[in-house]
Design an enzyme around this catalytic site. Structure first.
Site, short mmCIF file in Angstrom:
data_model
loop_
_atom_site.label_atom_id
_atom_site.label_comp_id
_atom_site.label_asym_id
_atom_site.label_seq_id
_atom_site.Cartn_x
_atom_site.Cartn_y
_atom_site.Cartn_z
N ASP A 46 46.37 8.77 -0.25
CA ASP A 46 46.04 8.63 -1.68
C ASP A 46 47.26 8.81 -2.57
OD1 ASP A 46 46.51 11.30 -1.41
OD2 ASP A 46 44.62 11.97 -2.30
N HIS A 139 71.24 11.21 -22.05
CA HIS A 139 71.15 10.19 -23.10
C HIS A 139 71.44 10.77 -24.48
CE1 HIS A 139 69.98 6.48 -25.02
NE2 HIS A 139 69.03 7.08 -25.70
N LYS A 204 73.92 -3.29 -34.24
CA LYS A 204 72.73 -4.09 -33.96
C LYS A 204 71.56 -3.60 -34.80
CE LYS A 204 71.24 -1.30 -29.99
NZ LYS A 204 71.13 -1.22 -28.54
N ASP A 230 78.53 2.46 -22.24
CA ASP A 230 77.22 3.00 -22.62
C ASP A 230 76.72 3.88 -21.48
OD1 ASP A 230 75.10 3.47 -24.29
OD2 ASP A 230 74.37 1.41 -24.35
N THR A 235 67.23 -3.36 -19.13
CA THR A 235 66.97 -4.78 -18.88
C THR A 235 68.19 -5.65 -19.15
OG1 THR A 235 66.15 -5.09 -21.15
CG2 THR A 235 64.53 -4.51 -19.46
#
EC number: 2.7.6.1
Length: 339
Positions: A46, A139, A204, A230, A235
């Site tokens: 499970d 981050h 941006k 960065d 993506t």
């Protein structure tokens, strides 16, 4: 009082390649075999996670190597359950080595009725019995304050600067470090100062997450070899678009140095078809076969830095010393020749 026990490493399934590399590196430093503690981290039918440690860890200084990358929830639960198993087995101290700290992008409330999940994860980690965190390129720096336990945040920029000075040694006078957004300026500036290069910014504006309405280059990149810096590439939409904007602004070449190559969804295809000549990432996240097979993606190792940081924590010596070139260069001996 000197330590009487050796540091012991244990790994979940998130990045066993890195864990084994750290163990090999520590074996070199210690002059003795340092392996991963024999354990099994499995799933029932499970999908419940089960952990069993086969070695005695009573009174030991334990280091769990486990990035909380994709699948983030599974890898986070593995970390928590391994910690619980070690705590119940009377380990003296448990340190979580989290090369990539998942949920770090949810570090504040961006709008009404949203969570601060990074803080929630910090609470869960501390409650699981972990006493110290070792991570890389959080981050947001304020995430360190989410923890009520010590956090050592390593930086990839010293490794990147060594790599840049080795691979771009004939172009050092023509390099331009670029931040892909205003929020990453401090990170990009720190690397620019290390290699003595100027800094530009790609400003941006987003209409909504995942979509970029407009990009503008702040700074003259005409005739420059641009290096975008960065912490995370997910993506790769922003990264590839920034490369196009820089080429359109007169840059001759664009390369990127990103700490954490999340590279989900269409990222690999976008990078392959991008005007960007190369993308350099670390091995903080286990690379997929597609990433390894992509000719313009290169991976630099973090195992030498993490191995030394673990030994410094075990010895009670400075971890911040690893931020300096003079300390880091010998750790990467033979990998980067003098410029």
């Amino acid at each position: 009082m000197p330590n009487l026990t050796e540091p012991k490493l244990i790994s979940g399934n998130a990045n066993r390649t890195l864990a084994k590399a750290v163990a090999r590196r520590m074996s070199m430093h210690r002059g003795m075999s340092v392996g991963l503690v024999d354990a099994r981290v499995e799933r029932f039918n499970d999908q419940e996670i089960f952990v069993e440690v086969f070695e005695n860890v009573r009174g030991e200084d334990m280091f769990i190597i486990q990035p909380t990358s994709n699948p983030a929830n599974d890898n986070l639960m593995e970390l928590l359950i391994i910690s619980d198993a070690l705590r119940r087995s009377s380990a003296a101290r448990i340190t979580a080595v989290i090369p990539y700290f998942g949920y770090a992008r949810q570090d504040r409330r961006t709008k009404a009725r949203t969570p601060i999940t990074a803080k929630l994860v910090a609470n869960m980690i501390a409650e699981a019995g972990i006493e110290r965190i070792l991570t890389m390129d959080l981050h947001a720096a304020q995430i360190q304050g989410f923890f009520d336990i010590p956090v050592d945040n390593l930086y990839a920029s010293p490794i990147f600067s060594l790599d840049i000075m080795h691979n771009f040694r004939s172009q050092m006078d023509n390099l331009m470090i670029v931040s892909p957004d205003v929020g990453g300026v401090a990170r990009a500036r720190e690397l620019a100062q290390r290699i003595g290069a100027p800094l530009a910014i790609v400003d941006k504006r987003r209409e909504k997450p995942g979509e970029i309405a407009e990009m503008t280059v702040i700074g003259d990149v005409t005739g420059k070899t641009c290096i975008i810096v960065d912490d995370i590439c997910d993506t790769a939409g922003t990264l590839c678009k920034a490369a196009e904007v820089l080429i359109g602004a007169g840059a001759t070449e664009v390369h990127s140095y990103i700490t954490h190559g999340v590279l989900s969804g269409p990222a690999v295809g976008r990078i392959q078809n991008s005007v960007m000549k190369s993308l350099v990432i670390t091995d903080s996240i286990e690379a997929t076969d597609a990433v390894k097979a992509t000719s313009n993606i290169r991976i630099v190792p973090t195992a030498p830095m993490f191995a030394q940081a673990i030994l410094n924590i075990w010895n009670g010596t400075s971890v911040s010393s690893l931020f300096d070139h003079e300390t880091l260069t010998p750790i990467y001996e033979g990998m980067y020749s003098a410029a």
